[in-house]
Design a protein around this motif. Structure first.
Motif, PDB file in Angstrom:
ATOM      1  N   ALA A  70     -18.127 142.574  31.796  1.00  0.00           N
ATOM      2  CA  ALA A  70     -19.291 142.243  32.618  1.00  0.00           C
ATOM      3  C   ALA A  70     -19.240 140.793  33.091  1.00  0.00           C
ATOM      4  N   ASN A  71     -18.651 139.948  32.241  1.00  0.00           N
ATOM      5  CA  ASN A  71     -18.553 138.525  32.573  1.00  0.00           C
ATOM      6  C   ASN A  71     -17.129 138.099  32.922  1.00  0.00           C
ATOM      7  N   ASN A  72     -16.254 139.082  33.084  1.00  0.00           N
ATOM      8  CA  ASN A  72     -14.875 138.807  33.520  1.00  0.00           C
ATOM      9  C   ASN A  72     -14.185 137.766  32.646  1.00  0.00           C
ATOM     10  N   THR A  73     -14.312 137.933  31.342  1.00  0.00           N
ATOM     11  CA  THR A  73     -13.740 136.949  30.417  1.00  0.00           C
ATOM     12  C   THR A  73     -13.025 137.658  29.279  1.00  0.00           C
ATOM     13  N   VAL A  74     -11.915 137.070  28.874  1.00  0.00           N
ATOM     14  CA  VAL A  74     -11.154 137.538  27.719  1.00  0.00           C
ATOM     15  C   VAL A  74     -11.082 136.390  26.722  1.00  0.00           C
ATOM     16  N   CYS A  87     -10.533 133.002  28.647  1.00  0.00           N
ATOM     17  CA  CYS A  87      -9.818 133.204  29.905  1.00  0.00           C
ATOM     18  C   CYS A  87     -10.814 133.777  30.900  1.00  0.00           C
ATOM     19  N   ALA A  88     -11.181 132.975  31.872  1.00  0.00           N
ATOM     20  CA  ALA A  88     -12.127 133.407  32.886  1.00  0.00           C
ATOM     21  C   ALA A  88     -11.370 133.905  34.107  1.00  0.00           C
ATOM     22  N   ALA A  89     -11.745 135.082  34.568  1.00  0.00           N
ATOM     23  CA  ALA A  89     -11.069 135.690  35.703  1.00  0.00           C
ATOM     24  C   ALA A  89     -11.980 135.709  36.923  1.00  0.00           C
ATOM     25  N   GLY A 133     -11.889 136.894  41.348  1.00  0.00           N
ATOM     26  CA  GLY A 133     -11.144 137.516  42.429  1.00  0.00           C
ATOM     27  C   GLY A 133     -11.259 139.028  42.449  1.00  0.00           C
ATOM     28  N   ARG A 134     -11.093 139.644  41.293  1.00  0.00           N
ATOM     29  CA  ARG A 134     -11.247 141.093  41.194  1.00  0.00           C
ATOM     30  C   ARG A 134     -11.848 141.433  39.839  1.00  0.00           C
ATOM     31  N   THR A 135     -12.366 142.625  39.719  1.00  0.00           N
ATOM     32  CA  THR A 135     -12.990 143.052  38.475  1.00  0.00           C
ATOM     33  C   THR A 135     -11.955 143.136  37.365  1.00  0.00           C
ATOM     34  N   LEU A 136     -12.247 142.460  36.281  1.00  0.00           N
ATOM     35  CA  LEU A 136     -11.291 142.373  35.173  1.00  0.00           C
ATOM     36  C   LEU A 136     -11.014 143.728  34.542  1.00  0.00           C
ATOM     37  N   SER A 137     -11.962 144.636  34.623  1.00  0.00           N
ATOM     38  CA  SER A 137     -11.808 145.929  33.968  1.00  0.00           C
ATOM     39  C   SER A 137     -10.664 146.758  34.535  1.00  0.00           C
ATOM     40  N   SER A 138     -10.107 146.330  35.657  1.00  0.00           N
ATOM     41  CA  SER A 138      -8.976 147.037  36.252  1.00  0.00           C
ATOM     42  C   SER A 138      -7.654 146.676  35.593  1.00  0.00           C
ATOM     43  N   TYR A 139      -7.667 145.709  34.686  1.00  0.00           N
ATOM     44  CA  TYR A 139      -6.431 145.150  34.164  1.00  0.00           C
ATOM     45  C   TYR A 139      -6.345 145.222  32.642  1.00  0.00           C
ATOM     46  N   VAL A 140      -5.162 145.483  32.173  1.00  0.00           N
ATOM     47  CA  VAL A 140      -4.831 145.211  30.782  1.00  0.00           C
ATOM     48  C   VAL A 140      -4.608 143.705  30.694  1.00  0.00           C
TER      49      VAL A 140
END
Length: 127
Positions: free
Chosen positions: A75-79, A22-24, A26-33
């Motif tokens: 760092a790579n905005n991926t889950v 899952c590539a994100a 728009g915003r830093t992924l670390s802000s989200y669960v």
């Protein structure tokens, strides 16, 4: 605003493995669960796994526990969702979701508590 794009789905035989991504943007992924959900035809969307903002806490549905691993690379905005020992009953569209909300563990089991969703990726497990 966060845009999520899933990939990695496909057709696999029972007992096989897949890794969903899952590539994100728009915003830093670390802000989200982050969570993974799935929806089979004629069924409601159900919780699969969730991971906290730092990646240190993960939770799984009983149906996938021991067979799935959720991980994130902020760092790579991926889950990721690594799935093994797949069963025909795992067949579904798999969705990645993000939430900025705070809650207890069970809070993250419910789709309504997520703010952003990907378009989904189909996983089909043949018997």
């Amino acid at each position: 605003q966060v845009q999520l794009v899933e990939s990695g789905g496909g057709l696999v035989q029972a007992g096989g493995s897949l890794r969903l991504s899952c590539a994100a943007s728009g915003r830093t992924l670390s802000s989200y669960v982050m969570g993974w959900f799935r929806q089979a035809p004629g069924k409601e969307r159900e919780f699969v796994a969730t991971i906290n903002r730092s990646g240190g806490i993960t939770t799984y549905a009983d149906s996938v526990k021991g067979r799935c691993t959720i991980a994130r690379d902020n760092a790579n905005n991926t889950v990721y969702l690594q799935m093994k020992s797949l069963k025909p009953e795992d067949t579904a569209v798999y969705y990645c979701a993000a939430t900025s909300q705070w809650g207890n563990t069970a809070f993250y089991y419910y789709p309504i508590n997520y703010d952003y969703w990907g378009q989904g990726t189909q996983v089909t497990v043949s018997s």
